[in-house]
Design a protein around this motif. Structure first.
Motif, PDB file in Angstrom:
ATOM      1  N   LEU A 114     -10.438   5.496 -12.485  1.00  0.00           N
ATOM      2  CA  LEU A 114     -10.102   6.299 -11.266  1.00  0.00           C
ATOM      3  C   LEU A 114     -10.371   7.552 -11.359  1.00  0.00           C
ATOM      4  O   LEU A 114     -10.440   7.981  -9.405  1.00  0.00           O
ATOM      5  N   PHE A 140      -2.270  -0.971 -19.411  1.00  0.00           N
ATOM      6  CA  PHE A 140      -1.811  -0.256 -17.738  1.00  0.00           C
ATOM      7  C   PHE A 140      -3.218   0.941 -17.300  1.00  0.00           C
ATOM      8  O   PHE A 140      -3.149   0.159 -15.709  1.00  0.00           O
ATOM      9  N   GLY A 141      -4.412   0.784 -18.142  1.00  0.00           N
ATOM     10  CA  GLY A 141      -5.544   1.391 -17.243  1.00  0.00           C
ATOM     11  C   GLY A 141      -5.828  -0.026 -16.430  1.00  0.00           C
ATOM     12  O   GLY A 141      -6.303   0.134 -15.106  1.00  0.00           O
ATOM     13  N   THR A 145      -3.430  -0.406 -13.598  1.00  0.00           N
ATOM     14  CA  THR A 145      -4.070   0.850 -12.385  1.00  0.00           C
ATOM     15  C   THR A 145      -5.060   0.874 -11.484  1.00  0.00           C
ATOM     16  O   THR A 145      -4.889   0.758  -9.978  1.00  0.00           O
ATOM     17  N   VAL A 188      -4.665  -1.803  -8.774  1.00  0.00           N
ATOM     18  CA  VAL A 188      -3.153  -1.336  -8.060  1.00  0.00           C
ATOM     19  C   VAL A 188      -4.349  -0.404  -7.286  1.00  0.00           C
ATOM     20  O   VAL A 188      -4.368  -0.263  -5.946  1.00  0.00           O
ATOM     21  N   ARG A 189      -5.165   0.636  -7.424  1.00  0.00           N
ATOM     22  CA  ARG A 189      -5.923   0.799  -6.413  1.00  0.00           C
ATOM     23  C   ARG A 189      -6.893   0.604  -6.133  1.00  0.00           C
ATOM     24  O   ARG A 189      -7.774   1.013  -4.651  1.00  0.00           O
TER      25      ARG A 189
END
Length: 249
Positions: free
Chosen positions: A35, A233-234, A237, A240-241
């Motif tokens: 990310l 969680f990562g 994320t 989604v990104r």
């Protein structure tokens, strides 16, 4: 500067988890670095650091390593690493983030939710299959651990053997993934700013020292649960990104 701080924190947290529970550097730091730095740069940085970290852990945990279990898994890692490297060259960064997120979520789901349903297995072939899948995942997403964990659960490895034997496996998988990316042009270390290397090296040292001191006092099961939760969680994320990057928002 804030990106460098983020790299330091992610690497330190992952190194602590790996020293305590057997894995965690890729699970925790790979989604975070993907990310912060992008999926290509972030993962190749993880590949290099995971190799160095695994060398240190292999030495400190060498008494519990089962080299017989290590051999077929390590030999098969390159089989999966090659297609992973070519996939990196073929897709856009946003699509790669989506793939990284999906791979992480599926692998972690199997490890955490499905391991009780995995039947007992033995022999070199299942070990080699887990190695090939681990090599693919490590090249693509910086995480070989989940694939090896599924096999270790099915093969009923003792926890100490599992945690220790993962270290030389990570050493080989990190080195193989890095070398194949460099040779195929899928990634280039020269694109990583020096500040990130300094932050990563500092995080690795801090994580190793802190993990060595904390390991005798923290149940490995608890540390493992925390690492998997953060990795979930990562993964979400990153997914989604990547979707936002592909379809706009």
């Amino acid at each position: 500067m804030w990106l460098a701080v983020g790299v330091f924190v992610a690497i330190a947290a992952g190194a602590i988890s790996q020293r305590v529970s057997g894995m965690g550097l890729g699970l925790i730091a790979a989604p975070a670095l993907s990310l912060m730095l992008g999926p290509v740069v972030g993962i190749i940085l993880i590949n290099v650091l995971a190799t160095i970290n695994a060398v240190l852990n292999t030495w400190s945990m060498r008494a519990d390593v089962d080299w017989g279990k290590f051999a077929p898994i390590a030999a098969a890692l390159v089989v999966g690493a090659v297609p992973g490297a070519f996939l990196i060259r073929a897709v856009s960064p946003s699509a790669l983030l989506v793939v990284v997120g999906i791979v992480l979520i599926i692998a972690l789901s199997v490890v955490t939710l499905g391991k009780r349903y995995v039947p007992p297995i033995e022999g070199a072939l299942p070990a080699a299959v887990s190695g090939a899948v681990g090599g693919f995942m490590n090249t693509l997403a910086g995480v070989a651990g989940p694939a090896i964990t599924v096999y270790s659960q099915a093969a009923r490895w003792p926890q100490r053997t599992y945690a220790a034997t993962l270290q030389p496996i990570f050493m080989v998988s990190g080195a193989v993934s890095f070398l194949i990316k460099e040779l195929t042009g899928a990634a280039n270390l020269a694109t990583i700013p020096a500040a990130f290397w300094v932050a990563a090296a500092a995080g690795l040292i801090v994580g190793q020292v802190a993990g060595t001191k904390l390991a005798p006092h923290i149940p490995s099961a608890k540390a493992h649960t925390v690492a998997l939760s953060l990795a979930f969680f990562g993964g979400f994320t990153a997914l989604v990104r990547g979707l936002v990057g592909m379809f706009g928002a």
